[in-house]
Design an enzyme around this catalytic site. Structure first.
Site: not given
Ligand code: IMP
Length: 177
Positions: A100-101, A104, A153, A166
């Protein structure tokens, strides 16, 4: 904010990320039976850069698959669910590592975990480059974490805002508009 606006200040530099990715691969390898093939399941789109670097940091064999999901909210609850536009392939009998990046709320990982478990992998673990525990809504198992961050964020190294940023080699907090 668009990419042509004020330059972003790295929260984690490319060098820090590369070092942490190498360390994570070593930690994961040390916790994996020698010679076992690790089946990496990357979560698109944000996880593609991390997976590419992590896969190349392993000395042992790996196989690679990707899933793509989007979360939705059911009614007025925030529990939500996930629909898969790219479904996970078969993982029965495999030593699976979800890549996973960022974790959250935990919605994506929770849904993916349930989905993969139903296919009876030999083992199921998860690595996330970033962990944002302040916003967690679901209790999810994250076995390996790159960096724990506050409730900001972030963009770069695969992570986007409106599909931008990205490609950045570093991770930065996106300033409030
Ligand atoms: P979840 O809330 O844990 O299900 O995370 C869902 C997805 O939201 C992650 O896989 C990311 O793609 C995205 N996301 C969450 N926080 C951030 C962020 O700070 N920057 C960019 N994407 C994020």
């Amino acid at each position: 904010m668009s990419e042509t606006a004020t330059p972003l200040t790295p929260l984690f530099t490319a060098r820090q990320i590369q070092q942490r990715v190498r360390d994570l691969a070593a930690e994961i390898s040390a916790a994996t039976p020698p010679g076992a093939t690790i089946h990496l399941v990357g979560v698109l789109t944000g996880g593609f850069v991390f997976l590419a670097d992590l896969a190349r940091a392993f000395a042992q064999p790996v196989t690679i698959d990707f899933v793509k999901g989007s979360s939705y909210r059911s009614g007025t609850t925030s529990s939500g669910g996930v629909t898969w536009s790219l479904e996970p392939g078969g993982v029965a009998g495999k030593d699976v590592l979800v890549v996973e990046d960022i974790v959250d709320t935990g919605t994506t990982l929770c849904a993916l975990h349930e989905r993969l478990l139903s296919d009876h992998p030999r083992s199921l673990r998860c690595v996330s480059l970033l962990d944002k525990p302040a916003r967690r809504q679901r209790k999810v198992p994250v076995d390996f974490v790159g960096f724990v961050i506050n409730d900001v964020f972030v963009v770069g190294y695969g992570l986007d805002h409106a599909e931008q940023y990205r490609q950045l080699p570093f991770i930065a907090a996106l300033p409030e508009p």
